[in-house]
Write a protein that holds these residues in place. Structure first.
Motif, mmCIF file in Angstrom:
data_model
loop_
_atom_site.group_PDB
_atom_site.id
_atom_site.type_symbol
_atom_site.label_atom_id
_atom_site.label_comp_id
_atom_site.label_asym_id
_atom_site.label_seq_id
_atom_site.Cartn_x
_atom_site.Cartn_y
_atom_site.Cartn_z
ATOM 1 N N VAL A 1 0.790 -1.281 -0.060
ATOM 2 C CA VAL A 1 -0.366 0.231 -0.226
ATOM 3 C C VAL A 1 0.431 1.283 -0.159
ATOM 4 C CG1 VAL A 1 -1.973 1.145 1.457
ATOM 5 C CG2 VAL A 1 -1.888 -1.403 0.948
ATOM 6 N N PRO A 2 1.834 1.672 1.174
ATOM 7 C CA PRO A 2 2.652 2.881 1.203
ATOM 8 C C PRO A 2 3.748 2.832 0.058
ATOM 9 C CG PRO A 2 3.255 1.055 2.789
ATOM 10 C CD PRO A 2 2.063 1.132 2.223
ATOM 11 N N THR B 1 3.875 -7.567 -3.562
ATOM 12 C CA THR B 1 4.268 -6.055 -2.435
ATOM 13 C C THR B 1 5.804 -5.879 -3.227
ATOM 14 O OG1 THR B 1 3.760 -7.192 -0.539
ATOM 15 C CG2 THR B 1 5.754 -6.261 -0.269
ATOM 16 N N VAL C 1 -4.769 5.467 5.888
ATOM 17 C CA VAL C 1 -5.585 3.797 5.635
ATOM 18 C C VAL C 1 -5.084 3.008 6.761
ATOM 19 C CG1 VAL C 1 -5.023 1.947 4.017
ATOM 20 C CG2 VAL C 1 -4.867 4.204 3.061
ATOM 21 N N PHE C 2 -4.348 3.226 6.974
ATOM 22 C CA PHE C 2 -4.523 2.381 8.224
ATOM 23 C C PHE C 2 -4.632 2.193 9.748
ATOM 24 C CE2 PHE C 2 -0.714 0.650 5.516
ATOM 25 C CZ PHE C 2 -0.446 -0.420 5.610
ATOM 26 N N THR D 1 -1.039 6.659 3.734
ATOM 27 C CA THR D 1 -0.880 5.344 4.163
ATOM 28 C C THR D 1 -1.560 5.876 5.937
ATOM 29 O OG1 THR D 1 0.839 5.184 3.385
ATOM 30 C CG2 THR D 1 0.418 3.417 4.788
ATOM 31 N N ILE E 1 1.180 3.990 -2.800
ATOM 32 C CA ILE E 1 1.266 5.234 -2.931
ATOM 33 C C ILE E 1 2.013 6.190 -3.219
ATOM 34 C CG2 ILE E 1 0.263 7.071 -1.027
ATOM 35 C CD1 ILE E 1 -1.138 4.820 0.198
ATOM 36 N N THR F 1 2.502 10.027 1.193
ATOM 37 C CA THR F 1 2.404 9.382 0.895
ATOM 38 C C THR F 1 2.369 8.835 2.442
ATOM 39 O OG1 THR F 1 4.300 9.020 -0.858
ATOM 40 C CG2 THR F 1 3.693 6.701 0.892
ATOM 41 N N LEU F 2 3.015 9.357 3.242
ATOM 42 C CA LEU F 2 3.300 9.466 5.119
ATOM 43 C C LEU F 2 1.621 9.699 5.395
ATOM 44 C CD1 LEU F 2 4.275 8.433 7.585
ATOM 45 C CD2 LEU F 2 4.732 11.380 8.062
ATOM 46 N N ILE G 1 -5.226 0.784 -5.739
ATOM 47 C CA ILE G 1 -4.926 0.554 -4.239
ATOM 48 C C ILE G 1 -6.391 -0.265 -3.935
ATOM 49 C CG2 ILE G 1 -4.758 1.902 -2.130
ATOM 50 C CD1 ILE G 1 -2.049 2.352 -3.383
ATOM 51 N N SER H 1 4.849 -3.872 -6.233
ATOM 52 C CA SER H 1 5.265 -2.268 -5.593
ATOM 53 C C SER H 1 6.338 -1.514 -5.206
ATOM 54 C CB SER H 1 4.167 -2.016 -4.700
ATOM 55 O OG SER H 1 4.778 -2.699 -3.179
#
Length: 459
Positions: A67-68, A270, A309-310, A306, A71, A302-303, A162, A273
């Motif tokens: 994911v990150p 992964t 999302v988490f 991410t 992104i 990005t931070l 995503i 990505s």
């Protein structure tokens, strides 16, 4: 006690409508209901004891590491002027034909969707770059707004998306839960690669439908989709953008490397990505856009994305545990069993509910909150998990376009010129909503549209 689960779900929706942050609304409301339930003796505290294990599972999930990185890849490409160069290149190729700019926007939107996988970023980027040019050259406001909003939302379905990464992880867990509920102990799971492969043909069908609509409009109402003038072409050339070949090939190579490596089993999502993030950085360096300021901005965005999302995933995990503790799964399962029509009716109800929830919730919340509740029950009824995943993705994409609450419409309204009325945007997306509904019907009648490519590649 089962109705406490229903009250919990309705309360969460109400809290979200008031405007509280999604992650904390999910976790806070669930914990409040759990506390009330324990005081009343209707909730087993052992469900909350599973929270640390859930959080550790999120932390140690290697699939979610994609994911990150995806992104980062998308934000880096957004900052490296890939969209601007692609649009210039497509305008040079297609601009002299009727509806040429509309076709160019569709193709660029498809490439951006396959590159970034972020719906909001694509709609905003295309709205800023293409919309003023289309309006200046006589394209109707309705068509211009509709084609940009529709192609911008392709990031929901075209891999590497995503949305499909997150949906694949949730469906995999739901599939295992369904098998355990049926007393089946199997290591088989649903991979993100399965969903990526299943999304390829529906994504291509949507792009073809959009282009056919533009061509049809050029024959029926040519005054709404005129060709570019020679001075427009000369102006594009004078901007010293990269050539057509140089603008198209690097993004295409990046897409082929990332998506191809996943589809053909050369790399996990992964790993791919990571390749995508590194390739996007090289592309930005080649475009002379990899400055310290841009890199800091990309990492900061990005931070933020991410973390959002988490945090939503953590809140949704707590919500699902409390929902299950109140017997919510049994309530929904009983409701589906009583529906006339069996599996078909159950899927139809779920699609309708998700479509309506798409007005008030983003795909992340729906993926983490609604899918874990309904997916195990549907899978136990014999629904194909890959088909279900793509149906959900296209359904949510349609709801994001539907007036008056579609997210893509809000994104476009935020960057569109004031001369474009909100009613123009609403009218413009209606033909594209019809096309997406036709795709949903096609996938319902012929599931092979989704399942053929995954079956050919992996079985």
């Amino acid at each position: 006690m089962e109705y406490m689960a229903l009250y919990l779900f309705l309360t969460v929706c109400l809290v979200l409508l008031i405007g509280f942050p999604v992650a904390f609304s999910l976790a806070g409301t669930a914990l409040a209901f759990a506390g009330i339930g324990m005081l009343a003796g209707h909730f087993d505290a052992s469900f909350l004891h599973a929270v640390p294990n859930r959080l550790f599972g999120i932390i140690s999930n290697t699939t979610l590491m994609a994911v990150p990185l995806f992104i980062f890849m998308g934000v880096m490409l957004e900052k490296s002027k890939v969209a601007e160069n692609l649009l210039d290149a497509m305008a040079l190729v297609m601009g002299k034909t009727k509806a040429g700019m509309g076709i160019a926007v569709t193709l660029v939107g498809m490439l951006l969707a396959a590159s970034t996988g972020i719906v909001g970023a694509t709609v905003v980027t295309m709205g800023l770059l293409a919309l003023p040019t289309m309006l200046k050259r006589g394209y109707s406001p309705q068509y211009s707004a509709g084609i940009i909003a529709a192609t911008g939302s392709l990031g929901q379905i075209i891999p590497p998306s995503i949305a499909l990464v997150l949906l694949g992880d949730v469906l995999s867990s739901s599939y295992q839960q369904a098998q355990l509920n049926m007393g089946i102990f199997s290591p088989e799971t649903i991979s993100i690669a399965d969903l990526f492969a299943g999304a390829v043909i529906p994504g291509i069908i949507l792009v073809v439908l959009y282009i056919l609509y533009s061509v049809l409009l050029a024959f029926i109402k040519p005054e709404q989709v005129p060709s570019l003038l020679d001075e427009d072409i000369d102006y594009i050339k004078s901007r010293k953008s990269v050539g057509v070949f140089s603008a198209l090939v690097p993004p295409l190579l990046l897409i082929i490397c990332v998506l191809g490596s996943i589809l053909f089993g050369l790399a996990t999502p992964t790993e791919a990505s990571g390749v995508g993030a590194f390739g996007a950085s090289l592309l930005a360096l080649w475009q002379k856009q990899l400055t310290v300021i841009n890199l800091q901005d990309v990492m900061r965005q990005t931070l933020k994305i991410t973390a959002m999302v988490f945090m939503i995933l953590i809140g949704a995990s707590i919500f699902s545990l409390v929902f299950r503790g109140f017997g919510g799964e049994e309530l929904i399962a009983g409701f589906f069993e009583q529906l006339p029509g069996g599996k078909v009716a159950a899927v139809l109800v779920v699609m309708l509910v998700m479509f309506l929830l798409g007005f008030i919730l983003d795909f992340i919340e729906i993926t983490f909150v609604v899918v874990p509740i309904v997916a195990p029950i549907l899978l136990m009824m014999g629904v194909d998990p890959v088909w279900l995943g793509i149906m959900i993705a296209v359904n949510l994409q349609t709801s994001f376009l539907t007036p008056p609450f579609g997210f893509a419409l809000f994104y476009l309204r935020g960057v569109a010129d004031k001369s474009i009325l909100t009613s123009d945007i609403y009218k413009g997306v209606i033909p594209f909503i019809v096309m997406q509904l036709l795709l949903l019907i096609l996938m319902s009648v012929y599931p092979q549209v989704v399942t053929w490519l995954p079956d050919m590649l992996y079985k």
